[in-house]
Design a protein around this motif. Structure first.
Motif, PDB file in Angstrom:
ATOM      1  N   ALA A  11      37.491 -14.629 -15.746  1.00  0.00           N
ATOM      2  CA  ALA A  11      37.275 -13.259 -16.209  1.00  0.00           C
ATOM      3  C   ALA A  11      38.599 -12.602 -16.601  1.00  0.00           C
ATOM      4  N   THR A  12      39.670 -12.915 -15.897  1.00  0.00           N
ATOM      5  CA  THR A  12      40.977 -12.354 -16.205  1.00  0.00           C
ATOM      6  C   THR A  12      41.485 -12.879 -17.540  1.00  0.00           C
ATOM      7  N   ARG A  13      41.247 -14.159 -17.818  1.00  0.00           N
ATOM      8  CA  ARG A  13      41.667 -14.742 -19.092  1.00  0.00           C
ATOM      9  C   ARG A  13      40.977 -14.049 -20.272  1.00  0.00           C
ATOM     10  N   ARG A  14      39.737 -13.636 -20.073  1.00  0.00           N
ATOM     11  CA  ARG A  14      38.996 -12.978 -21.161  1.00  0.00           C
ATOM     12  C   ARG A  14      39.584 -11.637 -21.421  1.00  0.00           C
ATOM     13  N   ASP A  45      48.724  -3.782 -16.921  1.00  0.00           N
ATOM     14  CA  ASP A  45      48.233  -2.506 -17.430  1.00  0.00           C
ATOM     15  C   ASP A  45      46.714  -2.395 -17.389  1.00  0.00           C
ATOM     16  N   LEU A  46      46.047  -3.519 -17.183  1.00  0.00           N
ATOM     17  CA  LEU A  46      44.582  -3.500 -17.118  1.00  0.00           C
ATOM     18  C   LEU A  46      44.123  -3.348 -15.680  1.00  0.00           C
ATOM     19  N   PRO A  47      42.967  -2.728 -15.478  1.00  0.00           N
ATOM     20  CA  PRO A  47      42.442  -2.629 -14.105  1.00  0.00           C
ATOM     21  C   PRO A  47      42.102  -4.021 -13.577  1.00  0.00           C
ATOM     22  N   PRO A  48      42.125  -4.190 -12.263  1.00  0.00           N
ATOM     23  CA  PRO A  48      41.776  -5.500 -11.702  1.00  0.00           C
ATOM     24  C   PRO A  48      40.371  -5.923 -12.132  1.00  0.00           C
TER      25      PRO A  48
END
Length: 140
Positions: free
Chosen positions: A137-140, A41-44
């Motif tokens: 960055a994705t983990r954050r 659901d989040l942008p890349p």
């Protein structure tokens, strides 16, 4: 030690090589923990980088928010390194190496520039470093 594989491809980068970190099975390429799924659901995630491309004895120092797409559009012999950061870091590098600028974003590949690039390379493959930044960055 035998090489480990993930039970299925990494959800983030698609690789299968694995390692154990603090008891967790993680992708050896990007560091993403096996079993975790990026939030669809989040942008890349966007990780802006300064890139160093070699073409013959010249180096292009540029920046991109989409390095795969950008680098595919530039004629080059080799991707030498990535550095985290955007336009401000790129401009700082252009000033730092102004004495060897050939024009635009191209610089003569001197020993000084080679030393700077070598210091940026913490892995043999700049794409692996980029994959780890994206995973972080994705983990954050």
């Amino acid at each position: 030690m035998p090489r480990r594989s993930l039970p299925s491809a990494c959800a983030l980068c698609g690789r299968i090589d694995a390692e154990r970190v603090d008891g967790d099975l993680v992708c050896a390429w990007c560091g993403w923990r096996y079993g975790d799924a990026p939030d669809a659901d989040l942008p890349p995630v966007v990780v802006e980088v300064v890139y160093y491309l070699r073409y013959d004895r010249r180096v292009k120092i540029g920046t991109s928010r989409r390095p795969r797409q950008r680098l595919s559009a530039i004629r080059h012999d080799e991707l030498l390194a990535f550095e985290p950061g955007g336009r401000a870091i790129e401009q700082a590098r252009h000033r730092e190496f102004a004495a060897i600028r050939e024009g635009g974003e191209w610089f003569t590949f001197t020993a000084e520039l080679e030393h700077h690039i070598t210091a940026l390379r913490t892995t043999r493959d700049p794409w692996q470093l980029y994959a780890r930044w994206v995973a972080s960055a994705t983990r954050r």
